[in-house]
Design a protein around this motif. Sequence first.
Motif, PDB file in Angstrom:
ATOM      1  N   SER A   1       4.561  -2.912   5.593  1.00  0.00           N
ATOM      2  CA  SER A   1       3.194  -2.761   5.069  1.00  0.00           C
ATOM      3  C   SER A   1       3.085  -1.745   3.932  1.00  0.00           C
ATOM      4  N   TRP A   2       4.137  -1.026   3.641  1.00  0.00           N
ATOM      5  CA  TRP A   2       4.061  -0.003   2.596  1.00  0.00           C
ATOM      6  C   TRP A   2       3.804  -0.599   1.219  1.00  0.00           C
ATOM      7  N   GLY A   3       4.359  -1.758   0.945  1.00  0.00           N
ATOM      8  CA  GLY A   3       4.212  -2.372  -0.371  1.00  0.00           C
ATOM      9  C   GLY A   3       2.758  -2.629  -0.729  1.00  0.00           C
ATOM     10  N   ALA A   4       2.006  -3.215   0.207  1.00  0.00           N
ATOM     11  CA  ALA A   4       0.587  -3.497  -0.037  1.00  0.00           C
ATOM     12  C   ALA A   4      -0.188  -2.206  -0.275  1.00  0.00           C
ATOM     13  N   LEU A   5       0.141  -1.179   0.461  1.00  0.00           N
ATOM     14  CA  LEU A   5      -0.533   0.116   0.272  1.00  0.00           C
ATOM     15  C   LEU A   5      -0.221   0.695  -1.105  1.00  0.00           C
ATOM     16  N   LEU A   6       1.056   0.695  -1.449  1.00  0.00           N
ATOM     17  CA  LEU A   6       1.472   1.265  -2.732  1.00  0.00           C
ATOM     18  C   LEU A   6       0.870   0.507  -3.916  1.00  0.00           C
ATOM     19  N   GLN A   7       0.765  -0.805  -3.793  1.00  0.00           N
ATOM     20  CA  GLN A   7       0.203  -1.607  -4.885  1.00  0.00           C
ATOM     21  C   GLN A   7      -1.268  -1.293  -5.142  1.00  0.00           C
ATOM     22  N   THR A   8      -1.973  -0.821  -4.133  1.00  0.00           N
ATOM     23  CA  THR A   8      -3.393  -0.506  -4.316  1.00  0.00           C
ATOM     24  C   THR A   8      -3.617   0.938  -4.733  1.00  0.00           C
ATOM     25  N   GLY A   9      -2.534   1.693  -4.874  1.00  0.00           N
ATOM     26  CA  GLY A   9      -2.677   3.071  -5.328  1.00  0.00           C
ATOM     27  C   GLY A   9      -2.585   4.117  -4.242  1.00  0.00           C
ATOM     28  N   VAL A  10      -2.363   3.697  -3.003  1.00  0.00           N
ATOM     29  CA  VAL A  10      -2.149   4.675  -1.937  1.00  0.00           C
ATOM     30  C   VAL A  10      -0.868   5.431  -2.249  1.00  0.00           C
ATOM     31  N   GLU A  11      -0.910   6.740  -2.094  1.00  0.00           N
ATOM     32  CA  GLU A  11       0.262   7.583  -2.361  1.00  0.00           C
ATOM     33  C   GLU A  11       1.006   7.827  -1.053  1.00  0.00           C
TER      34      GLU A  11
END
Length: 138
Positions: A36-46
């Motif tokens: 699930s990290w990819g989806a978070l990172l793509q939205t700008g989550v650090e």
Amino acid sequence: MIAALIAARNRNVRVRILLPGPHIDAITVKTASKTSWGALLQTGVEIHIYQPTMLHTKLLIIDTMFVSVGSTNFDMRSLRINDEANLNIYSNDFATQMTAVFENDLLASEPYSFAHWTSRPWHEKLSERVLLPIRSQL
């Protein structure tokens, strides 16, 4: 949880997550969560990976006013089943203190980017897929 973080990010909310690094007691949990990290990172989550030692405390700070700190994971299994506890406090002073602790911990962490996530080794990606069906039980 991921959908809520993405929705928050879409409303210009800064979301920073500090995760355990090389010192972890549950490698399967870390591996399963990486899908699930990819989806978070793509939205700008650090995402930041803590380096010096094991990290188990869960800390949530919202708008320098609300703090939740303890051992409860922020997922449905922990909230409903696990025997863990968090302290929830509405206090600007306490939130400011906990923000300082978080910022200090970030100094001992490494940023994790979408490029890191996409270039992880094939065996990590395979392990994530194998663990996916039991992820909610970890």
